[in-house]
Enzyme design. Structure first.
Site, PDB file in Angstrom:
ATOM      1  N   ASP A 351      26.809  -1.949  43.895  1.00 14.67           N
ATOM      2  CA  ASP A 351      25.657  -1.330  44.839  1.00 14.67           C
ATOM      3  C   ASP A 351      26.221  -1.030  46.342  1.00 14.67           C
ATOM      4  O   ASP A 351      27.316  -1.623  46.647  1.00 14.67           O
ATOM      5  CB  ASP A 351      24.532  -2.425  44.569  1.00 14.67           C
ATOM      6  CG  ASP A 351      24.858  -3.663  45.096  1.00 14.67           C
ATOM      7  OD1 ASP A 351      26.113  -4.036  44.949  1.00 14.67           O
ATOM      8  OD2 ASP A 351      23.966  -4.288  45.718  1.00 14.67           O
ATOM      9  N   HIS A 678      30.858  -1.244  36.514  1.00 16.61           N
ATOM     10  CA  HIS A 678      29.614  -0.793  37.003  1.00 16.61           C
ATOM     11  C   HIS A 678      29.971  -0.417  38.624  1.00 16.61           C
ATOM     12  O   HIS A 678      29.992  -1.209  39.387  1.00 16.61           O
ATOM     13  CB  HIS A 678      28.318  -1.844  36.990  1.00 16.61           C
ATOM     14  CG  HIS A 678      27.197  -1.297  37.727  1.00 16.61           C
ATOM     15  ND1 HIS A 678      26.309  -0.650  36.920  1.00 16.61           N
ATOM     16  CD2 HIS A 678      26.524  -1.847  38.688  1.00 16.61           C
ATOM     17  CE1 HIS A 678      25.158  -0.435  37.708  1.00 16.61           C
ATOM     18  NE2 HIS A 678      25.365  -1.194  38.525  1.00 16.61           N
ATOM     19  N   ASP A 726      32.490  -2.716  28.329  1.00 16.81           N
ATOM     20  CA  ASP A 726      33.086  -2.194  29.219  1.00 16.81           C
ATOM     21  C   ASP A 726      32.312  -0.635  29.280  1.00 16.81           C
ATOM     22  O   ASP A 726      33.010   0.378  29.098  1.00 16.81           O
ATOM     23  CB  ASP A 726      34.692  -1.839  29.060  1.00 16.81           C
ATOM     24  CG  ASP A 726      35.314  -1.084  30.167  1.00 16.81           C
ATOM     25  OD1 ASP A 726      34.757  -1.206  31.144  1.00 16.81           O
ATOM     26  OD2 ASP A 726      36.326  -0.462  29.959  1.00 16.81           O
ATOM     27  N   GLU A 735      30.435  -5.809  36.059  1.00 13.77           N
ATOM     28  CA  GLU A 735      30.471  -5.135  37.459  1.00 13.77           C
ATOM     29  C   GLU A 735      31.774  -5.516  38.178  1.00 13.77           C
ATOM     30  O   GLU A 735      32.566  -6.381  37.521  1.00 13.77           O
ATOM     31  CB  GLU A 735      29.264  -5.639  38.383  1.00 13.77           C
ATOM     32  CG  GLU A 735      28.809  -4.924  39.449  1.00 13.77           C
ATOM     33  CD  GLU A 735      27.532  -4.937  40.134  1.00 13.77           C
ATOM     34  OE1 GLU A 735      26.729  -5.740  39.420  1.00 13.77           O
ATOM     35  OE2 GLU A 735      27.394  -4.669  41.161  1.00 13.77           O
TER      36      GLU A 735
HETATM   37  O1  9MR Z   1      27.143 -12.601  41.114  1.00 12.45           O
HETATM   38  C1  9MR Z   1      25.755 -12.717  41.120  1.00 12.45           C
HETATM   39  C2  9MR Z   1      25.439 -13.831  39.955  1.00 12.45           C
HETATM   40  O2  9MR Z   1      26.069 -15.068  40.340  1.00 12.45           O
HETATM   41  C3  9MR Z   1      23.788 -13.726  39.880  1.00 12.45           C
HETATM   42  O3  9MR Z   1      23.648 -14.540  38.654  1.00 12.45           O
HETATM   43  C4  9MR Z   1      23.325 -12.508  39.624  1.00 12.45           C
HETATM   44  C5  9MR Z   1      22.032 -12.323  39.756  1.00 12.45           C
HETATM   45  O4  9MR Z   1      21.067 -12.767  40.746  1.00 12.45           O
HETATM   46  O5  9MR Z   1      23.793 -11.670  40.710  1.00 12.45           O
HETATM   47  C6  9MR Z   1      25.046 -11.444  40.758  1.00 12.45           C
HETATM   48  O6  9MR Z   1      25.191 -10.636  42.248  1.00 12.45           O
HETATM   49  C7  9MR Z   1      24.969  -9.282  42.042  1.00 12.45           C
HETATM   50  C8  9MR Z   1      24.025  -9.102  43.375  1.00 12.45           C
HETATM   51  O7  9MR Z   1      22.905  -9.630  43.136  1.00 12.45           O
HETATM   52  C9  9MR Z   1      23.984  -7.672  43.624  1.00 12.45           C
HETATM   53  N1  9MR Z   1      25.263  -6.906  43.854  1.00 12.45           N
HETATM   54  C10 9MR Z   1      25.915  -7.218  42.436  1.00 12.45           C
HETATM   55  C11 9MR Z   1      26.374  -8.517  42.212  1.00 12.45           C
HETATM   56  C12 9MR Z   1      27.396  -8.690  41.172  1.00 12.45           C
HETATM   57  O8  9MR Z   1      26.649  -8.433  39.835  1.00 12.45           O
END
Ligand code: 9MR
Length: 764
Positions: A351, A678, A726, A735
């Protein structure tokens, strides 16, 4: 009925049809339905709440609580409409003409009529089932049936709970929707049943492989060289059923074979492994690649096609249309009345958000990789020096790894609330779009409004910790920058002490992740440790000594991460010089943590230093696994005991392919490797004109909670190691992020520093 004619019939017809078919069981007895063998397929993910409630969601006025094994929430009073408070679940597939049975247990205190819907998730919210269960204090089981009028991949279950003047509490459990077609059975192609590190093993390091087999007795194995000659052989060790994969496995140990070469294969049980090398050049390469990842994540600067062939792109978020930021970013409505220039930094992940808590651990681990190269007995700082990463700053006589870290650190400094404003000295928690964007979307094309979110204590302490670290790390290269960081760190620390319980809202997750953290005592400890190590001041030392994390067990079973930072402080207190009175105990505690991770690894049939006792793997499991390897590596640096170094190498075996899926999780490393992580701009899976993620990009990896629609459709019921796909749309399993590549880079440098894996050598 066709979709079109159904639409004309309108929602009322659906409600009526559904209501006719509705039966509520008022007694809390078990429903005597069809036997399990005949039961139609379950369409609901995690309706039992035995381990959390993901992917269920609630509106911002509800805090979901599944700690009791049910899903409960306190519903506030003084709401007007039923939809003013909702507990919901998305992405339920419905097949036209199929009949479904919807069941759940519900309980309310005080008793209350609720609303249970299965509906279209968007306007006009067509309701396929609308039920009004009379929820009581003692609780009841409810059962309804309906026939789906449409094919829909993403129906929504919604419990509408609003409209009460008085507050009340609801608890739900055993939510089930059975019927419809059997979900697609997705079978990953896992290739040969002999699982190896597909990249390679250090010639003098440990060499283990895993064989998936029904056999219970030892099996013969042969190691073949690149020419197909058998160069070693032996017998496997049966390890029994591995709960993390659901497989019966054996271990093969060919560690005694040490000749470097390429194209080796391992043969056992009639299967030939994917090829691998014996060498270490690939770790030298990964040391560079894992760090080069950061330049193409940069915001606020054009990415040079010359420096990164195939990855050039215009600068993102520099105040040029259609971008709305990040040079003059307002707050969310009502949060502040100023704007800040928060340009620069790295995009967090796939993102375009930028989050101080996650930027913090990422830049910290890069600076720690650099500090390790200076101090560890095997450290080789020359490999991290100027002109090593092909950056715009290369050639400025500053180590490139620090140039890259500075890009983020400058951004973190900009997130600090300026003097004279409310909460001055604290850091805004994050900045991101006001709603989610789709894929693909290059950064400079994002036209959403960018917003600063409220300051938080966690963000403020991340700033204090990293700025304190930057103050000492940049001192030899730029004293003014070092001084600016030290001042910011001290200001942030004072602001956090004055505002110790300002938490990010867990529901503030539209357009970006919440990154909320209800316990910041570990961030306090980490920040105090960094401030103490940089200043030696008694105030910080005394805080460190008094913190429960200083003597407590910081070696979490699951590992350290952005929300669990106590171990970051402990590791730095162990490795960096200081006058800490109990420094010897702190150093010894790292070996204790490492011994625990080593015990986990040795007990694990796949050799992984991560095995949560609930057998549920976390979002970003790969980063927890590799962070545990950092504890092992630090124990090696402190003690020289090769068992710790071997634990690190075995951890890399898992990430490079010795796993249930028989694939590497690092792009470009291994015959079969993740490449569709992602991302909005490395989105080749969606647009062939865009690139895949750059070589050396770590995927988040298996996540038992399968929190995205692709994973929910394809991976239902997965054993932990199989909860991965994947696919670019599987954001909860696949991601890429700045905080996952940081420990990868740290470990790559550590392993590259071991050369062939012989005895520790003095620093060069
Ligand atoms: O890495 C984060 C993970 O520990 C959490 O469980 C999750 C849900 O809140 O969010 C992950 O972080 C994401 C973030 O919220 C937005 N950018 C991408 C991150 C990786 O997936």
């Amino acid at each position: 009925m066709s979709r079109a004619s159904w639409r004309r019939a309108g929602p009322l017809a659906a409600v009526t049809a559904a209501a006719l078919a509705t039966t509520a069981l008022t007694a809390p007895t078990a429903y005597a339905g069809a036997s399990a063998a005949e039961e139609p397929p379950e369409q609901i993910v995690n309706g039992t709440f035995d381990a959390g409630h993901a992917p269920w969601w609630g509106t911002a006025n509800l805090t979901l609580d599944s700690s009791t094994g049910q899903l409960c929430a306190d519903v506030p009073g003084a709401t007007v409409n039923p939809w003013d408070a909702i507990i919901g679940l998305d992405n339920i597939p419905l097949a036209a003409g199929e009949t479904y049975e919807f069941r759940f247990f519900g309980q309310a205190t005080p008793g209350r009529v609720g609303k249970a819907l299965i509906q279209l998730p968007v306007d006009p919210y067509t309701q396929y089932l609308s039920a009004t269960p009379e929820l009581s204090v003692s609780g009841n089981d409810y059962r309804y049936t309906f026939t789906a009028p449409v094919d829909l991949p993403n129906a929504q279950v919604a419990f509408q709970l609003g409209g009460s003047t008085e507050p009340w509490r609801i608890c739900l459990d055993n939510i089930s929707l059975r019927g419809g077609a059997e979900p697609d059975v997705y079978e990953p192609d896992t290739g040969p049943r002999v699982r190896v590190n597909q990249v390679g093993y250090l010639p003098k390091g440990p060499k283990k492989a895993t064989v998936v087999t029904e056999a219970t007795a030892a099996l013969p194995w042969q190691l073949r060289d690149g020419a197909g000659r058998t160069v070693a052989s032996g017998q496997s060790t049966p390890r029994g059923l591995d709960p993390s994969s659901g497989q019966n496995v054996h271990t093969v140990d060919f560690g005694r074979y040490t000749r470097p070469g390429t194209g080796y294969t391992l043969v056992a049980d009639g299967e030939t492994s994917r090829p691998f090398d014996l060498g270490y050049a690939f770790y030298e390469q990964l040391r560079t690649d894992a760090l080069k990842f950061y330049y193409t994540q940069r915001s606020g600067i054009e990415i040079s096609e010359e420096l990164r062939p195939g990855y050039g792109r215009p600068a993102g978020h520099v105040g040029a249309a259609p971008n709305q930021g990040d040079t003059q970013v307002p707050c969310q409505p009502g949060v502040c009345d100023y704007t800040l220039d928060v340009s620069g930094g790295w995009y967090d992940a796939g993102d375009h958000g930028k989050y101080v808590v996650n930027g913090g651990i990422s830049v910290h681990q890069l600076m720690s990789e650099y500090e390790r190269s200076l101090r560890a007995p095997t450290g080789q700082p020359g490999h991290l020096g100027d002109r090593t990463l092909a950056l715009p700053e290369s050639g400025n006589r500053v180590p490139d790894i620090l140039d890259e870290a500075r890009w983020e650190q400058e951004f973190l400094l900009r997130m600090q609330v300026p003097a004279g404003r409310p909460l001055a000295g604290m850091a805004h928690h994050k900045i991101h779009d006001d709603s989610w964007t789709g894929l693909p979307l290059l950064p400079h094309l994002d036209d959403k409004r960018r917003e600063l979110h409220p300051p938080s204590t966690a963000a403020t302490l991340n700033l204090a910790a990293t700025a304190a670290q930057a103050a000492r790390v940049f001192q030899p290269y730029d004293r003014a920058f070092a001084a600016r960081n030290l001042a910011a760190a001290k200001t942030a620390w004072a602001a956090a002490k004055a505002n110790p319980e300002v938490y990010a809202d867990p529901a503030d997750a539209n357009g970006g992740g919440a990154y909320n953290d209800p316990d910041v005592s570990d961030e306090f400890y980490w920040a105090a440790a960094e401030l103490y190590l940089s200043t030696g001041a008694p105030e910080y030392r005394d805080f460190v000594l008094a913190s429960p994390h200083h003597t407590g067990d910081v070696w979490r079973e699951r590992g350290m991460d952005w929300g669990n930072t106590a171990a970051l402080g402990r590791l730095d207190l162990a490795v960096l010089p200081s006058g800490l009175p109990d420094r010897a105990r702190v150093r010894a505690s790292v070996a204790q943590g490492a011994d625990r991770y080593l015990a986990t690894l040795r007990a694990h049939p796949y050799g992984i230093p991560y095995n949560p006792s609930d057998n549920l793997w976390d979002w970003g499991s790969n980063n927890l696994i590799i962070n545990n390897a950092i504890v092992l590596a630090t124990a090696f640096d402190l003690t020289g005991a090769t068992r710790y170094r071997d634990g690190v190498l075995e951890t890399m075996d898992y990430l490079f392919g010795r796993n249930a899926l028989n694939q590497s999780y690092v792009t470009g490393y291994g015959e079969v490797a993740s490449r569709n992580q992602h991302s909005r701009w490395y989105a080749r899976q969606l647009n062939p004109e865009l690139p895949n993620p750059p070589r050396g990009t770590l995927s988040g990896g298996p996540n038992s909670a399968i929190q995205d629609p692709v994973a929910q459709q394809k991976l239902r019921g997965c054993a932990p190691q199989f909860c991965y796909i994947d696919d670019i749309e599987s954001w909860s399993t696949n991601e890429l992020t700045i905080n996952w590549n940081a420990p990868l880079a740290w470990i790559a440098a550590f392993v590259a520093d071991q050369d062939a894996g012989g005895a520790p050598h003095p620093r060069r």
